[in-house]
Design a protein around this motif. Structure first.
Motif, PDB file in Angstrom:
ATOM      1  N   VAL A  99      39.819  55.946 107.694  1.00 17.14           N
ATOM      2  CA  VAL A  99      41.468  55.901 107.861  1.00 17.14           C
ATOM      3  C   VAL A  99      41.801  56.198 109.499  1.00 17.14           C
ATOM      4  CG1 VAL A  99      43.552  57.749 108.340  1.00 17.14           C
ATOM      5  CG2 VAL A  99      42.537  56.592 106.166  1.00 17.14           C
ATOM      6  N   ARG A 100      40.861  57.155 110.597  1.00 16.26           N
ATOM      7  CA  ARG A 100      40.280  57.811 111.501  1.00 16.26           C
ATOM      8  C   ARG A 100      40.173  56.436 112.265  1.00 16.26           C
ATOM      9  NH1 ARG A 100      37.636  61.886 109.869  1.00 16.26           N
ATOM     10  NH2 ARG A 100      35.294  61.059 110.646  1.00 16.26           N
ATOM     11  N   GLU A 101      39.148  55.249 112.043  1.00 17.66           N
ATOM     12  CA  GLU A 101      38.841  54.210 112.999  1.00 17.66           C
ATOM     13  C   GLU A 101      39.965  53.585 112.986  1.00 17.66           C
ATOM     14  OE1 GLU A 101      35.119  52.342 111.066  1.00 17.66           O
ATOM     15  OE2 GLU A 101      33.924  54.516 112.011  1.00 17.66           O
ATOM     16  N   ASN A 102      40.406  53.090 111.795  1.00 15.36           N
ATOM     17  CA  ASN A 102      42.224  52.023 111.665  1.00 15.36           C
ATOM     18  C   ASN A 102      43.156  53.168 112.410  1.00 15.36           C
ATOM     19  OD1 ASN A 102      40.290  50.168 110.247  1.00 15.36           O
ATOM     20  ND2 ASN A 102      40.683  51.410 108.194  1.00 15.36           N
ATOM     21  N   HIS A 103      43.147  54.375 112.774  1.00 16.41           N
ATOM     22  CA  HIS A 103      44.429  54.428 113.736  1.00 16.41           C
ATOM     23  C   HIS A 103      45.202  55.077 112.378  1.00 16.41           C
ATOM     24  CE1 HIS A 103      42.284  54.040 117.003  1.00 16.41           C
ATOM     25  NE2 HIS A 103      42.249  53.780 117.256  1.00 16.41           N
ATOM     26  N   LYS A 104      44.777  54.645 111.389  1.00 21.07           N
ATOM     27  CA  LYS A 104      45.894  54.933 110.337  1.00 21.07           C
ATOM     28  C   LYS A 104      46.160  56.458 110.010  1.00 21.07           C
ATOM     29  CE  LYS A 104      45.546  51.062 107.928  1.00 21.07           C
ATOM     30  NZ  LYS A 104      45.020  50.424 106.664  1.00 21.07           N
ATOM     31  N   SER A 105      45.498  57.505 110.842  1.00 21.78           N
ATOM     32  CA  SER A 105      45.620  59.323 109.786  1.00 21.78           C
ATOM     33  C   SER A 105      47.688  58.951 110.002  1.00 21.78           C
ATOM     34  CB  SER A 105      44.790  59.808 110.899  1.00 21.78           C
ATOM     35  OG  SER A 105      45.302  59.752 112.841  1.00 21.78           O
ATOM     36  N   ALA A 106      47.651  58.448 111.565  1.00 12.87           N
ATOM     37  CA  ALA A 106      49.089  58.928 112.615  1.00 12.87           C
ATOM     38  C   ALA A 106      50.372  58.481 111.282  1.00 12.87           C
ATOM     39  CB  ALA A 106      49.301  58.611 113.489  1.00 12.87           C
ATOM     40  N   ILE A 107      50.006  57.669 110.446  1.00  9.02           N
ATOM     41  CA  ILE A 107      50.617  56.805 109.267  1.00  9.02           C
ATOM     42  C   ILE A 107      50.309  58.229 107.974  1.00  9.02           C
ATOM     43  CG2 ILE A 107      51.151  55.419 107.712  1.00  9.02           C
ATOM     44  CD1 ILE A 107      49.791  53.519 110.321  1.00  9.02           C
ATOM     45  N   LEU A 108      49.121  58.505 108.381  1.00 15.41           N
ATOM     46  CA  LEU A 108      49.218  59.438 107.002  1.00 15.41           C
ATOM     47  C   LEU A 108      49.665  59.957 106.824  1.00 15.41           C
ATOM     48  CD1 LEU A 108      47.681  60.023 104.573  1.00 15.41           C
ATOM     49  CD2 LEU A 108      45.592  60.891 105.252  1.00 15.41           C
ATOM     50  N   LEU A 109      49.830  61.647 107.972  1.00 20.07           N
ATOM     51  CA  LEU A 109      50.641  62.471 108.208  1.00 20.07           C
ATOM     52  C   LEU A 109      51.860  62.790 109.087  1.00 20.07           C
ATOM     53  CD1 LEU A 109      47.699  64.403 111.205  1.00 20.07           C
ATOM     54  CD2 LEU A 109      48.061  64.953 107.826  1.00 20.07           C
ATOM     55  N   ALA A 110      52.389  61.580 109.010  1.00 22.47           N
ATOM     56  CA  ALA A 110      54.243  61.254 109.063  1.00 22.47           C
ATOM     57  C   ALA A 110      54.731  61.685 108.636  1.00 22.47           C
ATOM     58  CB  ALA A 110      53.888  59.660 109.996  1.00 22.47           C
ATOM     59  N   PRO A 111      55.873  62.238 108.696  1.00 20.99           N
ATOM     60  CA  PRO A 111      56.605  62.426 107.506  1.00 20.99           C
ATOM     61  C   PRO A 111      57.604  61.228 106.238  1.00 20.99           C
ATOM     62  CG  PRO A 111      57.582  63.047 109.890  1.00 20.99           C
ATOM     63  CD  PRO A 111      56.762  61.755 109.978  1.00 20.99           C
ATOM     64  N   PRO A 112      57.230  61.408 105.404  1.00 21.08           N
ATOM     65  CA  PRO A 112      57.263  59.792 104.619  1.00 21.08           C
ATOM     66  C   PRO A 112      59.409  59.200 104.943  1.00 21.08           C
ATOM     67  CG  PRO A 112      58.274  61.634 103.161  1.00 21.08           C
ATOM     68  CD  PRO A 112      57.424  62.839 104.825  1.00 21.08           C
ATOM     69  N   PRO A 113      59.405  58.266 104.843  1.00 17.93           N
ATOM     70  CA  PRO A 113      60.674  57.649 105.269  1.00 17.93           C
ATOM     71  C   PRO A 113      61.576  58.216 104.199  1.00 17.93           C
ATOM     72  CG  PRO A 113      59.118  55.850 104.064  1.00 17.93           C
ATOM     73  CD  PRO A 113      58.094  57.129 104.356  1.00 17.93           C
ATOM     74  N   GLU A 114      62.775  58.604 104.733  1.00 20.96           N
ATOM     75  CA  GLU A 114      63.781  58.283 103.957  1.00 20.96           C
ATOM     76  C   GLU A 114      64.445  57.143 102.739  1.00 20.96           C
ATOM     77  OE1 GLU A 114      65.871  61.339 104.183  1.00 20.96           O
ATOM     78  OE2 GLU A 114      64.382  62.186 105.511  1.00 20.96           O
ATOM     79  N   PRO A 115      64.539  58.008 101.233  1.00 16.06           N
ATOM     80  CA  PRO A 115      64.369  56.536 100.466  1.00 16.06           C
ATOM     81  C   PRO A 115      65.977  56.539 101.116  1.00 16.06           C
ATOM     82  CG  PRO A 115      64.632  59.254  99.666  1.00 16.06           C
ATOM     83  CD  PRO A 115      64.392  59.170 100.891  1.00 16.06           C
ATOM     84  N   GLU A 116      66.442  54.631 100.715  1.00 16.36           N
ATOM     85  CA  GLU A 116      67.603  54.448 100.979  1.00 16.36           C
ATOM     86  C   GLU A 116      68.555  54.339  99.243  1.00 16.36           C
ATOM     87  OE1 GLU A 116      67.143  50.100 102.243  1.00 16.36           O
ATOM     88  OE2 GLU A 116      65.572  50.668 103.301  1.00 16.36           O
ATOM     89  N   THR A 117      69.599  54.474  99.574  1.00 20.28           N
ATOM     90  CA  THR A 117      70.917  55.194  98.896  1.00 20.28           C
ATOM     91  C   THR A 117      71.052  54.286  98.463  1.00 20.28           C
ATOM     92  OG1 THR A 117      71.533  56.306 100.192  1.00 20.28           O
ATOM     93  CG2 THR A 117      69.982  57.667  98.685  1.00 20.28           C
ATOM     94  N   GLY A 118      72.012  54.010  97.537  1.00 18.11           N
ATOM     95  CA  GLY A 118      72.674  52.697  96.860  1.00 18.11           C
ATOM     96  C   GLY A 118      72.282  51.299  96.712  1.00 18.11           C
ATOM     97  N   THR A 119      70.547  50.851  97.750  1.00 18.20           N
ATOM     98  CA  THR A 119      70.569  49.644  97.845  1.00 18.20           C
ATOM     99  C   THR A 119      70.308  48.910  96.981  1.00 18.20           C
ATOM    100  OG1 THR A 119      68.127  50.210  98.206  1.00 18.20           O
ATOM    101  CG2 THR A 119      69.223  49.481  99.827  1.00 18.20           C
ATOM    102  N   GLU A 120      70.142  49.623  94.865  1.00 19.08           N
ATOM    103  CA  GLU A 120      69.294  49.384  93.841  1.00 19.08           C
ATOM    104  C   GLU A 120      70.635  48.797  93.704  1.00 19.08           C
ATOM    105  OE1 GLU A 120      67.106  51.910  91.880  1.00 19.08           O
ATOM    106  OE2 GLU A 120      65.922  52.684  93.980  1.00 19.08           O
TER     107      GLU A 120
END
Length: 168
Positions: free
Chosen positions: A139-160
């Motif tokens: 995770v550290r080598e692929n620089h994904k730690s920032a993605i891992l620790l980033a807040p989750p995306p807001e769920p899109e409402t109404g698209t379904e």
């Protein structure tokens, strides 16, 4: 009564003799009082703060004061807390000034977040810490730690519902 008026008049006359305004206050810098040099510390504090010995003389007074406060709490810590304190102090002592500035900046940034966002980050950090070391390294080598620790995306409402309506 005449005496009182005379005294009031004298006081008023004297008050008019002196400037009504005082000299402007000087700008005072309120800072931390000088903290002891390394050799002036008790042996018990030098033992606790040993990883910082080489840089103590160059350290700002406010930083010394913070470390001394931590050293004062050290005897009352549990063994686990003492080990964690020593490990973190060793890590801190190995950091460059730039790395330390970045850590301080991140700490302040996280403290400004709302409580619910802090909780999300804590959960993600806990999940990261539970990964095997090889996966954490990946995770550290692929620089994904920032993605891992980033807040989750807001769920899109109404698209379904919109998708379901367009299908019908």
């Amino acid at each position: 009564m005449a005496q009182r008026q005379l005294i009031r008049g004298l006081i008023l006359a004297l008050a008019c003799q002196f400037p009504a305004h005082a000299a402007p206050p000087t700008t005072a810098i309120i800072g931390t009082a000088p903290q002891p040099e390394w050799q002036a510390l008790p042996a018990s504090q030098r033992k606790i703060l040993a990883p910082l010995a080489d840089e103590w003389s160059a350290m700002e007074h406010v930083r010394r004061k913070q470390w001394l406060a931590s050293a004062a709490r050290y005897p009352s810590m549990s063994e686990t807390e003492k080990q964690r304190f020593q490990a973190r102090m060793n890590d801190w002592a190995k950091m460059t000034p730039e790395q330390r500035a970045k850590v301080r900046e991140n700490y302040l940034e996280i403290n400004r977040l709302p409580t619910d966002e802090k909780e999300v980050i804590k959960k993600k950090w806990s999940a990261y810490k539970q990964l095997p070391e090889e996966k954490r390294q990946g995770v550290r080598e692929n620089h994904k730690s920032a993605i891992l620790l980033a807040p989750p995306p807001e769920p899109e409402t109404g698209t379904e519902e919109a998708t379901a309506a367009s299908v019908e």
